[in-house]
Design a protein around this motif. Structure first.
Motif, short mmCIF file in Angstrom:
data_model
loop_
_atom_site.label_atom_id
_atom_site.label_comp_id
_atom_site.label_asym_id
_atom_site.label_seq_id
_atom_site.Cartn_x
_atom_site.Cartn_y
_atom_site.Cartn_z
N GLU A 59 3.67 15.67 -2.07
CA GLU A 59 4.42 16.24 -0.96
C GLU A 59 5.20 15.16 -0.20
O GLU A 59 6.37 15.35 0.11
CB GLU A 59 3.46 16.96 0.00
N ARG A 60 4.56 14.06 0.10
CA ARG A 60 5.21 12.98 0.83
C ARG A 60 4.70 11.64 0.31
O ARG A 60 3.57 11.54 -0.18
CB ARG A 60 4.94 13.06 2.35
N ILE A 61 5.54 10.61 0.45
CA ILE A 61 5.17 9.25 0.07
C ILE A 61 5.35 8.35 1.29
O ILE A 61 6.40 8.35 1.93
CB ILE A 61 6.03 8.73 -1.10
N VAL A 62 4.31 7.60 1.60
CA VAL A 62 4.34 6.69 2.75
C VAL A 62 4.08 5.27 2.24
O VAL A 62 3.06 5.02 1.59
CB VAL A 62 3.29 7.08 3.80
N ALA A 79 15.55 4.88 1.14
CA ALA A 79 14.79 6.09 1.48
C ALA A 79 14.09 6.67 0.25
O ALA A 79 14.17 7.87 -0.02
CB ALA A 79 15.70 7.13 2.13
N LEU A 80 13.40 5.81 -0.48
CA LEU A 80 12.56 6.29 -1.58
C LEU A 80 11.27 6.90 -1.03
O LEU A 80 10.74 7.85 -1.58
CB LEU A 80 12.22 5.15 -2.53
N ALA A 81 10.76 6.31 0.05
CA ALA A 81 9.56 6.81 0.70
C ALA A 81 9.96 7.66 1.91
O ALA A 81 11.02 7.45 2.51
CB ALA A 81 8.67 5.66 1.15
N ALA A 103 1.19 1.60 17.15
CA ALA A 103 1.96 0.90 18.17
C ALA A 103 3.40 1.37 18.21
O ALA A 103 4.08 1.22 19.22
CB ALA A 103 1.91 -0.61 17.92
N TRP A 104 3.88 1.92 17.10
CA TRP A 104 5.26 2.42 17.03
C TRP A 104 5.30 3.51 15.97
O TRP A 104 4.87 3.29 14.84
CB TRP A 104 6.23 1.30 16.69
N HIS A 105 5.81 4.67 16.33
CA HIS A 105 5.86 5.79 15.38
C HIS A 105 7.08 5.65 14.46
O HIS A 105 8.17 5.30 14.93
CB HIS A 105 5.93 7.12 16.13
N PRO A 106 6.93 5.96 13.18
CA PRO A 106 8.06 5.85 12.25
C PRO A 106 8.96 7.07 12.33
O PRO A 106 8.60 8.11 12.88
CB PRO A 106 7.37 5.79 10.88
N THR A 143 0.85 -1.19 0.00
CA THR A 143 0.00 0.00 0.00
C THR A 143 0.89 1.24 0.00
O THR A 143 1.90 1.27 0.71
CB THR A 143 -0.92 0.03 1.24
N ILE A 144 0.53 2.23 -0.80
CA ILE A 144 1.27 3.48 -0.82
C ILE A 144 0.29 4.63 -0.64
O ILE A 144 -0.75 4.68 -1.32
CB ILE A 144 2.04 3.69 -2.14
N VAL A 145 0.63 5.53 0.26
CA VAL A 145 -0.18 6.72 0.48
C VAL A 145 0.63 7.93 0.00
O VAL A 145 1.76 8.13 0.44
CB VAL A 145 -0.54 6.90 1.96
N PHE A 146 0.05 8.70 -0.90
CA PHE A 146 0.68 9.91 -1.40
C PHE A 146 -0.02 11.10 -0.77
O PHE A 146 -1.23 11.28 -0.96
CB PHE A 146 0.59 9.99 -2.93
N GLU A 147 0.72 11.86 0.01
CA GLU A 147 0.17 13.08 0.58
C GLU A 147 0.37 14.18 -0.45
O GLU A 147 1.51 14.53 -0.80
CB GLU A 147 0.86 13.42 1.90
N CYS A 148 -0.73 14.72 -0.96
CA CYS A 148 -0.70 15.62 -2.11
C CYS A 148 -1.19 17.01 -1.73
O CYS A 148 -2.06 17.16 -0.87
CB CYS A 148 -1.57 15.07 -3.24
#
Length: 350
Positions: free
Chosen positions: A136-139, A166-168, A209-212, A48-53
């Motif tokens: 803006e960001r890729i997760v 570190a592509l995402a 449960a754990w922050h990235p 799954t990829i989330v793009f913050e746009c």
């Protein structure tokens, strides 16, 4: 297998949760979440990829149409000048023969995203619109509803690759909620840079449960080519290579363009909606998921194929007589999913 523990079903639920609830933390953001699945590079594909746009830039991107712009088209439209210019003077050196650039120019003109004209024997180009910086960001999220020891070992190496390259901007692991005092995934030897999301796929409730950690996407990435074998007498160092930041930026944009075209509802494109046993079922009143009435289950792309023993094509009359709306039920399933995907692209609502 339970639909909530099967990885494919869990993946679709993760995508729907991200579309509804992103971001999972409480930070303030105006970013628009664009969600896709099963995309990446030759060496790495994410579940799954989330793009913050940027919402306004995403709407500007809609001017270029619903189809993706591949790397060759991006080279043309991103560098096209405001005024008429000979294409060799306007575009950076491509690193490959110019005849391929001319082909890309013609393709861009055919898609009506670039103005072209001939003066003498020279092709001049002019941009229609500036290509926006819409991502803006890729997760990246890896979905593991049940994380046993062997799956954890494989996942750890994949996440190490993600952290090194570190592509995402962030990498996460999404796993099924167990209601234990401590979730089992926290005991696994995963990179500390990766976040852990615990999801109840039935209710679409999630907790962190754990922050990235934020990854250094603007710095060179590192890929380990060969590791030492280990042991007391093994004094060899690991061999690795670097990824250029500019090349990383191009790769990120190429992935984003593919996501813009496909989204996560494109699962029907790898199945057989033309089978009379295939249907879409609504879950929670908001999500359409594939369903096989013959096997009474939610199939995966590998299971829903022409070689399935239960595969039965739609009668030709369904398709030729427009039953019930512009073709058989399979065609209608594709139309429904395409409409929902289109509604998630601002500027292409209609």
């Amino acid at each position: 297998m339970n639909a909530d523990t099967a990885e494919f079903s869990f993946e679709l639920r993760t995508c729907r949760w991200a579309e509804r609830e992103w971001p999972p933390d409480e930070r303030e953001t105006d970013a628009y979440a664009l969600v896709a699945r099963q995309l990446g590079t030759k060496r790495r594909r994410w579940d799954t990829i989330v793009f913050e746009c940027d919402p306004s830039a995403l709407r500007e991107r809609a001017k270029f149409g619903p189809k993706r712009l591949d790397s060759d088209l991006l080279h043309v439209v991103r560098n096209a000048p405001r005024a008429w210019t000979y294409y060799r003077d306007a575009l950076p050196e491509p690193g490959y023969p110019w005849r391929y650039v001319r082909e890309s120019i013609h393709r861009a003109a055919d898609r009506d995203v670039l103005d072209t004209r001939k003066r003498g024997n020279r092709i001049q180009i002019r941009r229609k619109w500036p290509y926006p910086a819409w991502v803006e960001r890729i997760v990246a999220i890896e979905n593991k509803p049940d994380l046993d020891a062997s799956a954890a070992r494989a996942l750890a190496s994949q996440l190490e690759f993600d952290v090194g390259m570190a592509l995402a901007d962030e990498v996460w692991v999404a796993t099924r909620q167990t209601d234990g005092r401590v979730e089992p995934v926290l005991f696994e030897d995963l990179p500390v840079e990766a976040g852990i999301l615990v999801l109840n796929s039935a209710t679409l409730d999630a907790e962190i449960a754990w922050h990235p950690r934020q990854l250094a996407v603007e710095e060179p990435g590192t890929r380990i080519i060969e590791r030492p074998g280990g042991g007391d007498r093994d004094g060899l160092a690991a061999r690795f290579e670097f990824a250029d930041p500019d090349a990383k930026a191009e790769t990120r944009l190429a992935i984003a363009e593919r996501a813009y075209e496909r989204g996560w509802r494109s699962f029907v494109e790898t199945m057989r909606p033309d089978c009379r046993r295939f249907t879409l079922r609504e879950r929670d009143g908001t999500q359409l998921v594939p369903y096989c009435t013959a096997k009474d289950c939610q199939p995966t792309g590998a299971e829903c194929c022409g070689s399935c023993s239960e595969f039965e094509p739609e009668p030709p009359g369904w398709r030729t007589r427009g039953w019930p709306i512009e073709g058989g039920p399979g065609n209608r399933c594709q139309q429904l999913l395409a409409a929902r995907r289109r509604r998630r692209r601002p500027g292409q609502d209609h």
